[in-house]
Design a protein around this motif. Structure first.
Motif, PDB file in Angstrom:
ATOM      1  N   LYS A  95       1.080  -1.317  -0.221  1.00 13.74           N
ATOM      2  CA  LYS A  95      -0.254   0.345  -0.069  1.00 13.74           C
ATOM      3  C   LYS A  95       0.512   1.445  -0.029  1.00 13.74           C
ATOM      4  N   GLU A  96       0.411   1.880  -1.171  1.00 15.72           N
ATOM      5  CA  GLU A  96       1.809   3.513  -1.205  1.00 15.72           C
ATOM      6  C   GLU A  96       1.327   4.047   0.693  1.00 15.72           C
ATOM      7  N   LYS A  98       1.439   6.989   1.152  1.00 16.91           N
ATOM      8  CA  LYS A  98      -0.263   8.611   1.080  1.00 16.91           C
ATOM      9  C   LYS A  98      -1.132   8.058   0.963  1.00 16.91           C
ATOM     10  N   TRP A  99      -1.495   6.233   0.980  1.00 10.82           N
ATOM     11  CA  TRP A  99      -3.170   6.195   0.588  1.00 10.82           C
ATOM     12  C   TRP A  99      -2.941   6.334   2.652  1.00 10.82           C
ATOM     13  N   VAL A 101      -4.412   7.477   4.676  1.00 11.78           N
ATOM     14  CA  VAL A 101      -4.903   8.337   5.013  1.00 11.78           C
ATOM     15  C   VAL A 101      -5.268   9.055   6.036  1.00 11.78           C
ATOM     16  N   SER A 104     -10.195  11.240   6.273  1.00  8.03           N
ATOM     17  CA  SER A 104     -10.352  11.573   4.402  1.00  8.03           C
ATOM     18  C   SER A 104     -11.829  11.882   4.424  1.00  8.03           C
ATOM     19  N   ASP A 337      -2.965   9.023  -9.754  1.00  2.00           N
ATOM     20  CA  ASP A 337      -3.808   8.841  -9.303  1.00  2.00           C
ATOM     21  C   ASP A 337      -3.469   7.631  -7.961  1.00  2.00           C
ATOM     22  N   GLY A 338      -2.672   7.108  -7.990  1.00  5.90           N
ATOM     23  CA  GLY A 338      -2.637   6.042  -6.775  1.00  5.90           C
ATOM     24  C   GLY A 338      -3.085   4.507  -7.686  1.00  5.90           C
ATOM     25  N   ARG A 409      -9.089   3.047  -5.507  1.00  2.77           N
ATOM     26  CA  ARG A 409      -9.360   3.325  -4.013  1.00  2.77           C
ATOM     27  C   ARG A 409     -10.758   4.328  -4.451  1.00  2.77           C
ATOM     28  N   GLY A 507      -5.841  -0.143  -2.424  1.00  2.00           N
ATOM     29  CA  GLY A 507      -5.202   0.429  -3.475  1.00  2.00           C
ATOM     30  C   GLY A 507      -4.801  -0.888  -4.786  1.00  2.00           C
TER      31      GLY A 507
END
Length: 717
Positions: A95-96, A98-99, A101, A104, A337-338, A409, A507
């Motif tokens: 999982k990246e 930045k995600w 989160v 959100s 955008d992932g 996402r 993601g």
């Protein structure tokens, strides 16, 4: 009753990792998997085998594929030793960062929040990748270079300026680590052995990953974590399905289960720690069905399909694609955008199905074949080779078409709940419409580069192999069911270790993240191994009430109300306990056992001076029809003379079906039940406690009870 240190319910990516880590640490571990074991060579292939390969015990089916259908979403999950790893496409992506989160916003209100970071998970990602034998597809090696679908995705990504990669796959392309990749060689067993005892061979590029690998080339969980867990003493019990969960006074859990094929009566086992890893649907269903008193009200929320889409690129003009050669997924395109797009694959026999389904072209070929044969009879030409070749066709549809998979996402705003005994999903894909539109747009552009027609028919709806949420993690009980290490708030020793714990979409393919979080969860349990389990004091009492329904039908109940943890019961606003016993009514066929029951003591009412004692009892009548008895005692501000009347009068409603909180049901009867002074006297003798500090716990309960009455009826209120 049998007792173990740890019971693991389910053997997917969460359960298998937990079983291995805890068995390795010296815990006595039992794994209960509802499905059977699937050694290499046993996966279904023939039509007759495939027809029995689904999971529906009510229909006598105990197979591999469990297909769920909801309003806006269909899902395919697995049933078998190794869980989803038996039918997933082997991709191990992280999982990246930045995600992960924070806050959100969600369309319907609330926020997606991950109480964990990529840094916290990276060491666990590393550990899982090592255990699963993660390796990129060896595209540059002899025997693998002609994988056309991989090259097609690589070229399309380059044309569109997108990031393309060969992701880590849990597949053995070489017979042992460090050896040269080669097709069809016997795999050397690791030091922990092979629980099936069946030889495995390296990937032969047959495209059968998603229907079970009969070569054993997939490094599925049965070949890795579960084999290692058994080596360390874990007891792996297949065709065992967990049904009930009951906290034990003083700590730990009592678990009810059945054995499948043939079905047995409910049996019980107790454990100090219980790890729920039955998958997003299975774990959420267990928690909803058992309604543990005081569990977070976020139970059932944050459902997500991980943004899954499956579409098709048909009849590529640019080149052959040969989707049936290779593992199901070999490469991945990452969007800015992932989101991710990955090529799919399918077994070679699907090529024949695809061509047979191309009715228009097949009909034209058949007509031509008949015409050529008639002409041959006239000209006495007996050579059929050319005609048969034309009848079979060029195979354009199968050779130049490609399933294409998207994930990313979507909005985690779905809600899983019970409707009677059935799990239902309230989720509208419309809130993720913009995401789906953008992802499909990129898929169309990939099709344009390959000269292929884009199609999302016949599906045209969300089909996910990655359902997530239902028991989401959070920072506190108001935000999630469990904490960042999977432990359920308010229930020490109870853990969620599968996709249900995800508070939003991962993601990329979520399997690696689920496994890494289970590995992290195991760290907490092992570090607490020698620490005493938190102890709880339980309190119970028995109550009998009698009255009438519908103006004259006699009705009574006898219930034992139990607060498994007195301190939690007293501090939570709803003051929820469980109720067990029986109801007795001619209208319901006489005395009937209560299957599930809940009791709220002095729950908040409509105003600060209003309290309610609520009863919700589920049972079956004499004709085995589900019924719900709802009852409420209204404790309202007024003169002290009302105290006895308010606390001894239960306004009751009998409903059709099992009606959960917030649902409405068809009314079968209404009436009033009362407790007599004699019954009240008997009730006071039934109070007892279990666990340490019983006398003090009983005193705290009494002080709370009298204090609530004083707040409502005391002078000046």
């Amino acid at each position: 009753m049998e007792h173990v240190d740890v019971l693991v319910a389910g053997s997917g990516f969460g359960g298998s990792v937990a079983a291995y880590r805890l068995a390795e640490a010296g815990f006595e571990v039992v794994v209960m998997e509802r499905g059977r074991a699937w050694p290499p060579g046993s996966f279904p292939r023939s039509p007759a085998q495939m027809g029995k390969a689904f999971w529906d015990p009510a229909a006598g089916l105990h197979g591999l594929f469990d297909v769920w259908s909801f309003g806006d979403c269909d899902s395919v999950v697995s049933s078998g030793l190794g869980g989803g790893s038996l039918i997933y496409a082997n991709v191990l992506l992280r999982k990246e960062e930045k995600w992960f989160v924070r806050e959100s916003p969600l369309p319907g209100g609330g926020y997606e929040h991950w109480p964990i970071s990529r840094d916290m998970l990276d060491p666990h990602y590393d550990a899982v990748e090592r255990m699963m034998g993660a390796a990129a597809y060896p595209l540059d090696k002899k025997g693998y270079q002609d994988t056309a679908k991989t090259r097609a995705m690589q070229d399309a990504a380059a044309e569109l300026g997108l990031d393309w990669q060969l992701p880590p796959l849990a597949v053995s392309f070489a017979p042992k680590p460090g050896a040269r990749p080669e097709i069809g060689l016997q795999i050397v067993d690791p030091e922990y052995g092979n629980l099936h005892g069946v030889p495995r061979r390296t990937c032969k590029l047959c495209g059968e990953c998603d229907i079970g690998c009969n070569e054993g080339a997939k490094n599925s969980l049965d070949h890795t974590y579960l084999s290692a867990a058994r080596r360390h003493g874990a007891d792996l019990r297949t065709l065992h399905e967990v049904r009930t969960i009951t906290p034990r006074p003083g700590g730990g859990y009592e678990v009810g289960f059945v054995q499948r094929d043939p079905l047995t009566e409910l049996q019980t086992i107790s454990c100090d720690r219980l790890v729920l890893a039955a998958g997003t649907y299975g774990t959420t269903y267990l928690l909803l069905k058992n309604q543990l008193p005081g569990i977070s009200k976020t139970l059932g929320t944050r459902f997500s399909g991980n943004g899954d889409i499956i579409s098709f690129l048909l009849r590529a003009q640019d080149r052959p694609i040969a989707a049936s050669r290779g593992p199901v997924i070999t490469s991945s395109i990452r969007l800015p955008d992932g989101a991710y797009i990955q090529e799919g694959g399918f077994p070679a026999f699907v090529d024949w199905i695809a061509e047979a389904a191309d009715v228009g072209d097949e009909f034209k070929r058949a007509v031509r074949f008949v015409w050529e044969r008639l002409r041959g009879l006239i000209t006495r030409d007996h050579n059929l080779s050319a005609e048969l070749s034309r009848l079979l066709g060029t195979g354009e549809l199968s050779d130049r078409s490609l399933p294409i998979l998207g994930m990313g996402r979507d909005v985690p705003d779905g809600v899983l709940r019970l409707h009677g005994e059935r799990l239902v999903l309230d989720w509208d894909a419309e809130t993720s419409r913009e995401y789906y539109a953008e992802l499909r747009g990129t898929m169309r552009r990939i099709g344009d580069v390959l000269g292929a027609e884009y199609s999302d028919a016949p599906l045209r709806r969300v089909l996910t192999a990655h359902p997530l949420g239902g028991a989401p993690m959070g920072r506190h009980i108001g935000e999630g069911v469990c904490d960042s290490r999977g432990e359920v708030f308010g229930f020490p020793g109870l853990y969620v270790a599968d996709g249900a714990a995800m508070p939003g979409p991962v993601g990329p393919n979520p399997s690696l993240t689920i496994a890494a979080m289970a590995d992290r969860m195991a760290d907490r349990i092992t570090t607490r191994k020698n620490a005493p389990m938190p102890v709880r004091t339980a309190l119970s009492f028995t109550e009998e009430m009698r009255g009438t329904l519908n103006g004259g039908d006699g009705f009574a109940f006898h219930i034992t109300i139990t607060a498994d943890d007195v301190d939690r019961f007293l501090t939570e606003p709803e003051h929820l306990a469980r109720a067990e016993g029986w109801i007795d009514a001619a209208i319901c066929g006489g005395r009937r056992p209560i299957e599930r029951g809940w009791f709220n003591l002095f729950a908040p009412g409509e105003s600060p001076e209003h309290r309610e004692m609520r009863y919700r009892l589920h049972f079956r009548d004499g004709e085995n029809q589900p019924r719900t008895l709802l009852g409420v005692k209204h404790v309202k501000h007024g003169p002290p003379t009302r105290l006895w009347l308010d606390t001894s009068t239960l306004h009751s409603t009998l409903l059709e079906g099992y009606v959960e909180e917030g649902e409405e049901g068809s009314v079968l009867g209404t009436g009033t039940l009362r407790i007599s002074p004699a019954d009240l006297t008997r009730m006071l003798t039934t109070f007892h406690t279990a666990g340490p500090g019983g006398a003090a716990a009983l005193a705290r309960f009494g002080a709370f009870f009298l204090g609530e009455l004083w707040d409502v009826y005391g002078p000046g209120n």
